[in-house]
Write a protein that holds these residues in place. Structure first.
Motif, PDB file in Angstrom:
ATOM      1  N   ARG A  24       0.847  -1.189   0.000  1.00 27.08           N
ATOM      2  CA  ARG A  24       0.000   0.000   0.000  1.00 27.08           C
ATOM      3  C   ARG A  24       0.877   1.232   0.000  1.00 27.08           C
ATOM      4  O   ARG A  24       1.956   1.236   0.578  1.00 27.08           O
ATOM      5  CB  ARG A  24      -0.891  -0.002   1.235  1.00 27.08           C
ATOM      6  CG  ARG A  24      -1.833  -1.190   1.248  1.00 27.08           C
ATOM      7  CD  ARG A  24      -2.680  -1.216   2.455  1.00 27.08           C
ATOM      8  NE  ARG A  24      -3.666  -0.128   2.382  1.00 27.08           N
ATOM      9  CZ  ARG A  24      -4.578   0.076   3.300  1.00 27.08           C
ATOM     10  NH1 ARG A  24      -4.637  -0.693   4.360  1.00 27.08           N
ATOM     11  NH2 ARG A  24      -5.431   1.064   3.184  1.00 27.08           N
ATOM     12  N   LEU A  26       1.718   4.180   1.594  1.00 30.94           N
ATOM     13  CA  LEU A  26       1.510   4.784   2.907  1.00 30.94           C
ATOM     14  C   LEU A  26       2.619   5.783   3.194  1.00 30.94           C
ATOM     15  O   LEU A  26       3.784   5.511   2.945  1.00 30.94           O
ATOM     16  CB  LEU A  26       1.505   3.704   3.995  1.00 30.94           C
ATOM     17  CG  LEU A  26       0.462   2.609   3.853  1.00 30.94           C
ATOM     18  CD1 LEU A  26       0.699   1.523   4.887  1.00 30.94           C
ATOM     19  CD2 LEU A  26      -0.934   3.195   3.975  1.00 30.94           C
ATOM     20  N   SER A  65     -10.261   7.969   7.085  1.00 32.55           N
ATOM     21  CA  SER A  65     -10.694   6.810   6.309  1.00 32.55           C
ATOM     22  C   SER A  65      -9.613   5.759   6.115  1.00 32.55           C
ATOM     23  O   SER A  65      -9.918   4.608   5.864  1.00 32.55           O
ATOM     24  CB  SER A  65     -11.221   7.263   4.947  1.00 32.55           C
ATOM     25  OG  SER A  65     -10.192   7.887   4.209  1.00 32.55           O
ATOM     26  N   ASN A  66      -8.347   6.124   6.209  1.00 36.03           N
ATOM     27  CA  ASN A  66      -7.248   5.182   5.997  1.00 36.03           C
ATOM     28  C   ASN A  66      -6.664   4.684   7.321  1.00 36.03           C
ATOM     29  O   ASN A  66      -5.549   4.198   7.376  1.00 36.03           O
ATOM     30  CB  ASN A  66      -6.163   5.843   5.139  1.00 36.03           C
ATOM     31  CG  ASN A  66      -5.242   4.833   4.489  1.00 36.03           C
ATOM     32  OD1 ASN A  66      -5.589   3.673   4.310  1.00 36.03           O
ATOM     33  ND2 ASN A  66      -4.072   5.272   4.121  1.00 36.03           N
ATOM     34  N   HIS A  67      -7.424   4.802   8.406  1.00 29.09           N
ATOM     35  CA  HIS A  67      -6.886   4.494   9.733  1.00 29.09           C
ATOM     36  C   HIS A  67      -6.408   3.055   9.864  1.00 29.09           C
ATOM     37  O   HIS A  67      -5.456   2.776  10.565  1.00 29.09           O
ATOM     38  CB  HIS A  67      -7.902   4.814  10.828  1.00 29.09           C
ATOM     39  CG  HIS A  67      -9.118   3.941  10.813  1.00 29.09           C
ATOM     40  ND1 HIS A  67      -9.150   2.716  11.402  1.00 29.09           N
ATOM     41  CD2 HIS A  67     -10.333   4.135  10.250  1.00 29.09           C
ATOM     42  CE1 HIS A  67     -10.337   2.171  11.210  1.00 29.09           C
ATOM     43  NE2 HIS A  67     -11.077   3.015  10.517  1.00 29.09           N
ATOM     44  N   ALA A  69      -4.745   1.271   7.932  1.00 28.44           N
ATOM     45  CA  ALA A  69      -3.392   1.100   7.410  1.00 28.44           C
ATOM     46  C   ALA A  69      -2.337   1.431   8.455  1.00 28.44           C
ATOM     47  O   ALA A  69      -1.166   1.081   8.289  1.00 28.44           O
ATOM     48  CB  ALA A  69      -3.188   1.975   6.185  1.00 28.44           C
TER      49      ALA A  69
END
Length: 80
Positions: A24, A26, A65-67, A69
């Motif tokens: 991903r 990140l 929303s990407n918590h 990860a």
């Protein structure tokens, strides 16, 4: 802290061992931690890994929303 919280840097987990097609994108994130900071310090000081995990999960939920990860990270840096 004067109500401002503690600024931390969140560095994502090292993905070198993850297959390229499953990696991903990140980036390092920064966040001011206010309400959960005392829980983090107390858990770390007591060596209570479960309490530390619980506090971290609460903090990571505030990343938006990407918590998910950032549930497992390489390290957390504390800024000034």
């Amino acid at each position: 802290m004067a109500g401002r919280g503690t600024r931390i840097e969140i560095h994502p987990v090292d993905q070198q061992q993850v297959a390229p097609n499953h990696r991903r994108d990140l980036n390092m994130r920064t966040i001011n931690v206010r309400t959960d900071w005392r829980r983090v310090v107390d858990a770390w000081n007591a060596g209570d890994q479960q309490a530390l995990d619980d506090a971290w999960n609460s903090i990571s939920d505030s990343l938006g929303s990407n918590h998910g990860a950032y549930r497992q990270v390489s390290y957390i840096g504390f800024g000034i």
